[in-house]
Structure formats: structure tokens, C-alpha cells
Write an enzyme that holds these catalytic residues in place. Structure first.
Site, PDB file in Angstrom:
ATOM      1  N   GLY A   3       0.821  -1.212   0.000  1.00 35.33           N
ATOM      2  CA  GLY A   3       0.000   0.000   0.000  1.00 35.33           C
ATOM      3  C   GLY A   3       0.850   1.254   0.000  1.00 35.33           C
ATOM      4  N   ASP A 183       1.924  -3.830   8.335  1.00 30.02           N
ATOM      5  CA  ASP A 183       3.280  -3.258   8.331  1.00 30.02           C
ATOM      6  C   ASP A 183       3.536  -2.610   6.973  1.00 30.02           C
ATOM      7  OD1 ASP A 183       4.520  -5.019   6.467  1.00 30.02           O
ATOM      8  OD2 ASP A 183       5.242  -6.379   8.014  1.00 30.02           O
ATOM      9  N   VAL A 185       5.082  -3.217   4.262  1.00 29.19           N
ATOM     10  CA  VAL A 185       5.083  -3.885   2.960  1.00 29.19           C
ATOM     11  C   VAL A 185       3.801  -4.665   2.674  1.00 29.19           C
ATOM     12  CG1 VAL A 185       7.589  -4.026   2.907  1.00 29.19           C
ATOM     13  CG2 VAL A 185       6.292  -5.963   3.786  1.00 29.19           C
ATOM     14  N   LYS A 186       2.800  -4.551   3.511  1.00 34.18           N
ATOM     15  CA  LYS A 186       1.578  -5.311   3.274  1.00 34.18           C
ATOM     16  C   LYS A 186       0.607  -4.552   2.349  1.00 34.18           C
ATOM     17  CE  LYS A 186       2.645  -8.913   5.817  1.00 34.18           C
ATOM     18  NZ  LYS A 186       3.980  -8.754   6.376  1.00 34.18           N
ATOM     19  N   THR A 187      -0.456  -5.249   1.938  1.00 30.39           N
ATOM     20  CA  THR A 187      -1.367  -4.689   0.925  1.00 30.39           C
ATOM     21  C   THR A 187      -1.920  -3.330   1.335  1.00 30.39           C
ATOM     22  OG1 THR A 187      -1.937  -6.919   0.263  1.00 30.39           O
ATOM     23  CG2 THR A 187      -3.429  -5.168  -0.457  1.00 30.39           C
TER      24      THR A 187
END
Ligand SMILES: *Cc1c(COP(=O)(O)O)cnc(C)c1O
Length: 398
Positions: A3, A183, A185-187
Site C-alpha cells: 500500500g 506493516d 510492505v503489506k497490501t
């Protein structure tokens, strides 16, 4: 997946709401906050998104797994079954409770193999923790059946699978409890953050108290709250929740881009006879956070990875030698390199790791290449990338 690639004014506006009134804490300070309750609002949005009764935000995805297990009463000496392919957070969260992670093989879904799970069940098994890796899912029908048959808890780590579904249900909402990470690096991201979701009232109220020092959250006077049990601090802050609130509203947009980019690459690889794709259980729809495919053997995967590197194809991994996501390189766990003492029971409980081989997992992970699907690529960029990937693979297979 990330995201953070699409990030800007909406996130800034939500954060500024919080900064303008100065209440960075998610609980209390009712008078000062001018009606801004970002964590509560985000929980309500996630309840809609995951079609689940209760969402408890916490400080990370790792915290979500610990809190989920603790809220169902899992702790010292209990065995929790988990897959060999996941992020290190899975065993960390189990170990933190004094419980024992029991690692078992994955199958061609890249998730828990139900047959291996069934074999690993003992009188000490209290939970199965399925990890929905890289945007898709394990064979959930079989795992739900096993959990019911043995009367053990099914926890879903859906940290990498936001937006995936199984038989119409969002991943994370199928087990007794589901865990998510927001966190960086998540979607969708909060910077740092996580969530526990459940339809079970008791697990929810336990998670709510446990993640905030055991405070019971009854009444408006924070200092007068009582403590039905001992808790810890796994709270999310209003600042982090504010970022997540902007992001969750953009989730459908993110998922559409992800699916488009995924399909373009998948189509380009689909006509190479030696390339096969991970099995998605019937009734399952991937979130498309990653594209996972298999090559004939480990050697070919390694050569393709070299080819990708030379051809500037980034964000693809063969996890066989990866120390973050696969058992083979988890030496700190296998050799119990610890900062502080742990119980003899847990030490003994982990001895199996020294001898046990995971040939079946090696077979799938060795042949697998996992490619992150980015949101910032334009359609033209993805098409070029897809063609280049197909060319490289064909060249190596020739
Ligand atoms: C990211 C991740 C976690 C941990 O989340 P954090 O928010 O980074 O603590 C747990 N499990 C899986 C599968 C993950 O990908």
C-alpha cells in the site's frame, strides 16, 4: 502488494486530524479529541471489509498472532501446528507465549498439507495455525474438518492475503480467529499495525483487554478500570490507525490494480508447458498479492532466478535458501539461539527440528518462484515485464 506505493493526500488528511487535536492514544481523552476515533473507525471499516463481527487492532501482525492465541487460552506447553513456509513471525508469536511450534509440511497450495497436519496432532495440540502465504490459501475445507474432528482451534494468519476469498468468505474469516498485518510492505499499511478478527465474543473481549494491560474498558474513567486478568501492551496508536483508515478505503482500488497486473504476468507465462501454477483450492480466489509458479526442479528455478537478476526483473524470489521465510535457514530456531532462558518443556518440544526432514516442502519450495505484484506499475510496464519474464524462462528451458 504494498500500500505504501500509492500513498499521499488521503493518508495525510487522516493523520492531520489526529495531530490537530493532539490525542495520539486510541483510548480515553474523550474531551480533547473532537470526535476523532481513528482506531475505532478503522476497526469498524475492517469489520465491514472482512465481514466479521469483531476486529481488535493491535501493534503488529506478530502481536496479532500472539494475541489471537492468548485470547483463546493457548499458552505454556501447548503445541501449535504451523507450516514450514511462512514468515519467522509465526514461530516467534507462538514461542512468546511459552507454547511449542510444531512445523509440518506444505503441499502444492504452498500452505499447510492437511495430511501432514493430521499426522502431527498429539494430546498437547491446541491449535492449527494456517498461513495464507503470498495471497492464496491452503486447503481450508480439509483443515476446518480436521480442527472440528479433533476439537482444536483453527487460527488463520492472513497477513499476506488481504482481499483473497474462499467460498465467498474473506481469508482470515474462516478460522476461529484471523490475523492481519499492516506493516509497511503489506497490501494496506499503517506503518506498523495488525488486527485480530473473530466472530467469538469471548475471544474478542479477551483480545481487547489482553492487548491493553488487561484493562476491562468499562466506563469512561481509564484510571478506575479493573483487570479481569493480566495483560500486556500491544496497542496501536491513533497515528498509525489514521494511516490505515485512509488505506482501507482504497483497498478495492488496490485489489483491482493487483488483479490486473497479476493476470497480465500469469497470461504471459501460461503457455510455457514447463511452468505450472500453485494449486488454488476449489472455491478460492487469490488476492493476487504475488504470482507463484513452479518450474521442473530446483536447478531450473535457480537458473531462472539468475536470468531474472541479469534481466533486471526484481521482486521475485525462490525461497529455498531464504532465511526469512523457509525452515531450511531458520538456524536460530533449530539451534535454539535465545537471548533469555526458556522452559525445559519448550526446549524438549523443539528437539524434533534437529532431525526432522521436510522433503515434501523442499520439493515445492525448491521449484517455486514467487513474484511480488506491485501496485505502482502501469499496464504497459507490466506487459513489458511479463514478456521479458517469459522470454528469460523460455531461453533457460531451451
Ligand atoms: C508480515 C507477516 C507477519 C508479521 O507481521 P508484522 O506486522 O510485520 O509483525 C506475520 N505473518 C506473515 C505471513 C507475514 O507476512
Amino acid at each position: 502488494m504494498p500500500g505504501f506505493e500509492l500513498f499521499g493526500d488521503k493518508e495525510r488528511k487522516e493523520v492531520n486530524d489526529v495531530l490537530d487535536n493532539g490525542v495520539l492514544m486510541r483510548y480515553g481523552f474523550d474531551g480533547m479529541r473532537n470526535g476523532h476515533w481513528k482506531a475505532k473507525e478503522l476497526e469498524a471499516e475492517l469489520e465491514k471489509s472482512f465481514r466479521t463481527k469483531h476486529v481488535q487492532l493491535v501493534s503488529s501482525g506478530t502481536a496479532a498472532v500472539s494475541v489471537a492465541l492468548a485470547s483463546a487460552g493457548i499458552g505454556a506447553g501447548d503445541e501449535v501446528i504451523m507450516p514450514t513456509f511462512t514468515f519467522v513471525a509465526s514461530f516467534e508469536a507462538i514461542m512468546m507465549l511459552g507454547a511449542i511450534p510444531i512445523l509440518v509440511d506444505i503441499d502444492d497450495t504452498l500452505g499447510l498439507d492437511p495430511k501432514a497436519v493430521e499426522k502431527a496432532i498429539t494430546s498437547k495440540t491446541k491449535a492449527i495455525m494456517v498461513v495464507q502465504m503470498c495471497g492464496s490459501m491452503a486447503n481450508m475445507d480439509a483443515l476446518v474438518t480436521i480442527a472440528k474432528k479433533h476439537n482444536i482451534l483453527l487460527v488463520e494468519d492472513a497477513c499476506q492475503a488481504i482481499g483473497g476469498t474462499y467460498q465467498g468468505k474473506p481469508l482470515g474469516s474462516i478460522g476461529d480467529l484471523g490475523c492481519f498485518s499492516f506493516d509497511f510492505v503489506k497490501t494496506i499499511t499503517c506503518g506498523e499495525g495488525g488486527a485480530v478478527i473473530t466472530n467469538n465474543e469471548k475471544y474478542y473481549s479477551n483480545a481487547d483487554h489482553y492487548s491493553d494491560h488487561g484493562h476491562d474498558h468499562i466506563g469512561n474513567d481509564r484510571g478506575a478500570e479493573s483487570h479481569p486478568f493480566l495483560g500486556y501492551n500491544f496497542r496501536i496508536s491513533e497515528l498509525h490507525a489514521a494511516v490505515g483508515l485512509a488505506q482501507v478505503k482504497r483497498l478495492p482500488e488496490f485489489l483491482d490494480i493487483q488483479k490486473r497486473n497479476f493476470s497480465i504476468i500469469r497470461n504471459a507465462l501460461a503457455d510455457i508447458p514447463e511452468v505450472t501454477f500453485r494449486t488454488v483450492p476449489e472455491g478460492g480466489l487469490e488476492s493476487c498479492a504475488f504470482l507463484n509458479f513452479f518450474l521442473p526442479d530446483l536447478e531450473t528455478s535457480r537458473r531462472v532466478m539468475e536470468g531474472f537478476k541479469k534481466g533486471d526483473i526484481d521482486a521475485c524470489w525462490n525461497y529455498y535458501d531464504n532465511s526469512w521465510h523457509y525452515i531450511r535457514k531458520w538456524d536460530h530456531l533449530k539451534n535454539l539461539k535465545l537471548l533469555h532462558p526458556i522452559s525445559q518443556e519448550v526446549k524438549k518440544g523443539l528437539e524434533y527440528l534437529k532431525e526432522k526432514n521436510f522433503n515434501q516442502s523442499d520439493y515445492y519450495i525448491g521449484r517455486n518462484i514467487s513474484c511480488l505484484i506491485k501496485l505502482s506499475w502501469t499496464e504497459e510496464e507490466v506487459q513489458l515485464r511479463a514478456n521479458k519474464m517469459a522470454e528469460i524462462i523460455k531461453e533457460i528451458l531451451r
